[in-house]
Design an enzyme around this catalytic site. Structure first.
Site, short mmCIF file in Angstrom:
data_model
loop_
_atom_site.label_atom_id
_atom_site.label_comp_id
_atom_site.label_asym_id
_atom_site.label_seq_id
_atom_site.Cartn_x
_atom_site.Cartn_y
_atom_site.Cartn_z
N SER A 168 21.93 2.07 -42.03
CA SER A 168 21.69 0.69 -41.59
C SER A 168 20.67 0.66 -40.45
O SER A 168 19.55 1.12 -40.62
CB SER A 168 23.02 0.05 -41.18
OG SER A 168 22.88 -1.32 -40.94
N ASP B 298 6.84 -9.67 -24.84
CA ASP B 298 6.10 -8.41 -24.73
C ASP B 298 6.92 -7.19 -25.17
O ASP B 298 6.92 -6.15 -24.52
CB ASP B 298 5.61 -8.21 -23.30
CG ASP B 298 6.74 -8.21 -22.27
OD1 ASP B 298 7.84 -8.71 -22.60
OD2 ASP B 298 6.52 -7.73 -21.14
N HIS C 114 26.41 -2.36 -48.81
CA HIS C 114 25.82 -1.78 -47.61
C HIS C 114 26.65 -0.61 -47.07
O HIS C 114 26.12 0.27 -46.40
CB HIS C 114 25.70 -2.87 -46.54
CG HIS C 114 24.93 -2.48 -45.34
ND1 HIS C 114 23.56 -2.32 -45.33
CD2 HIS C 114 25.34 -2.19 -44.07
CE1 HIS C 114 23.15 -1.98 -44.13
NE2 HIS C 114 24.21 -1.88 -43.33
#
Length: 517
Positions: free
Chosen positions: A216, A439, A492
């Site tokens: 994952s 940023d 998953h």
């Protein structure tokens, strides 16, 4: 009892890894932490290290390193383990003297009797963000399979487990939300990979490369590793973890794709348990009618209709998630023991709901979740913005009143969670600051991935609710040499559900046991 420990030559490699081209004025300042593969000439007998033909320093190979402490071997059934603690810079760009320090914890695991054997190393990168490795209690599943041929390293990613954990209580030490936000910017995949490299050159004999297994979010970290430190890798295995790698913030595209898959998962759930349609509708109506729009949770938070929908995060995407969620709804109401008593949601259900919300114990997950998609751009509460595009389908109160199935949401963090979940309330301002931060540094180097030479095999789950299949395919097309195993046999949680089979397949793709095409 803890013992100081370090492999030979680690002191100089420690020094080398701390230099950064923007901040060091020393002779090594032209060598960045992550650059082209380094040419190291190592001599155990003379303890001299040369890089690109230049002698850098002389080290006594018997000297222990103060930044690495190792514990004694201990046992769990069929496994031998020992602990390692590393003192690393919070900010690698500042250098060893300027940056404050944190601890990164790693657990070494081998099959019984293999403690002294020469084995290749495999680093496991845990899912998350903000989750530690689960300590092994026995040899089983994927760990058993790994330990058949590797020396396994379970690294608690910085801020989790025993790696200077960022818990609700520990983060309360910061004086302001801005101070904590400035601290948290060093806990993404770029810093995690630098920690891994810091550990590798101290742990692996002769600072050799190792295999990585990324599950994952650990797969996201693995792609960062391939981007900036491929010289440290022998091969990479990814399970349900290929990230979007575009510039800016890719969270919007992620959540648009995820909402589509979530609706499909909801449809499957209600087809399996149609009786839950009315139960959930009744529960939503009950919550909406309460004073304050919900009921108190055991921890001090509040359960509202939109909070109830977040059960989909744990219930809709894993192998046994449907069953777990259904069994919760079986016990949602208290029985009427005294005639005339008001209807109440059971303590069992409220407690089970809170147990399903891992942010109570791992708040870092909620704080950093959207930032994992950011490179030079702000997320601006992406999941919340994208939800407005499909709100007609995900308005719990409206759909319940109309007699329609109430849809659960998936892996998304919303700003109102910092009002309704008790553990997150102190961090509301921090979360907002992080959502506006622009940023964020780069996490991926597309050119480096295009020119990748490291063997990579990835399990891509066709109906993955957390990591979208289409987006995974797009990224895979940018990683040279990657081999994909596309399957709908697992969700998953494939590595947890049948790790032996998953690893057999991926390793077989790289060692020639599986067809090339």
């Amino acid at each position: 009892m803890l013992l100081s420990h370090a492999p030979p030559l680690s002191f100089l490699l420690t020094t080398l890894l701390h230099f950064h081209p923007r901040h060091s004025s020393r002779a090594l300042s032209s060598i960045p932490l992550f650059s082209k593969p380094l040419t190291l000439s190592l001599s155990r007998r003379s303890s001299r290290i040369q890089m690109n033909g230049v002698t850098i320093a002389t080290v006594d190979s018997s000297t222990s390193s103060p930044d690495h402490v190792t514990g004694d071997w201990f046992s769990v059934p069929s496994l031998r383990l020992r602990d390692h603690r590393f003192t690393v810079p919070l900010d690698y760009s500042q250098g060893p003297q300027s940056s404050s320090k944190i601890t990164v914890f790693a657990r070494e695991v081998v099959a019984v009797g293999k403690e002294e054997q020469t084995l290749p190393y495999l680093l496991f990168l845990q899912g998350g963000p903000g989750f530690e490795c689960r300590p092994p209690t026995e040899s089983s599943g994927w760990i058993q399979k790994v330990c058949e041929q590797f020396r396994l390293i379970l690294m608690d990613q910085r801020g989790t487990g025993l790696s200077t954990p960022l818990s609700v209580s520990s983060m309360s030490q910061f004086k302001s939300a801005q101070d904590l936000a400035d601290f948290l910017k060093y806990f993404r995949a770029d810093s995690i990979v630098k920690d891994a490299e810091f550990i590798r050159v101290r742990l692996v004999p002769n600072a050799g490369p190792w295999t990585i297994l990324g599950q994952s979010y650990g797969g996201f970290c693995a792609v960062t590793y391939l981007s900036f430190a491929p010289q440290g890798l022998t091969q990479a295995l990814l399970t349900g973890g290929i990230p979007p790698i575009g510039q800016g913030c890719t969270a919007d595209s992620v959540y648009r794709a995820c909402f589509e898959q979530i609706m499909h998962q909801n449809e499957k759930y209600y087809k399996r348990y149609p009786q839950d349609i009315k139960i959930v509708q009744e529960l939503v109506n009950y919550l909406a009618e309460q004073e304050g729009g919900g009921v108190a949770l055991p921890s001090g938070g509040i359960l509202t209709p939109r909070g109830l929908q977040t059960l989909g995060l744990s219930g809709l995407g894993s192998g046994a998630g449907f069953e777990s969620m259904h069994y919760m709804f079986e016990r949602v109401w208290d029985p009427t023991l005294v005639p005339g008593s008001p209807k109440r949601i059971s303590h069992y259900f409220l407690n089970a709901f809170e147990s399903s919300i891992s942010v109570e114990t791992n708040p870092l997950y909620a704080l950093l979740h959207e930032s994992i998609y950011c490179q030079g751009s702000a997320s601006k509460w992406s999941a919340n913005r994208i939800r407005t595009e499909v709100e007609d389908k995900f308005d719990a109160i409206k759909t319940a009143k109309e007699g329609l199935p109430v849809l659960f949401t998936g892996e998304m963090i919303f700003p109102w969670m910092f009002d309704e979940i008790h553990a997150l309330k102190p961090f509301k301002d921090v979360a907002h600051i992080l959502s506006e931060k622009k940023d964020w540094p780069r996490l991926y180097d597309i050119q480096a991935l295009n020119n990748n030479k490291v063997p990579v095999a990835a399990a891509v789950y066709y109906e993955d609710m957390y990591v979208n299949f289409k987006l995974s395919k797009e990224t895979a097309s940018q990683i040279a040499g990657i081999r994909l195993w596309i399957t709908n046999e697992f969700m998953h949680s494939g590595l947890r559900d049948d790790g032996g089979k998953v690893l057999d397949h991926l390793l077989g793709m790289l060692n020639g046991k599986k067809p090339l095409f």
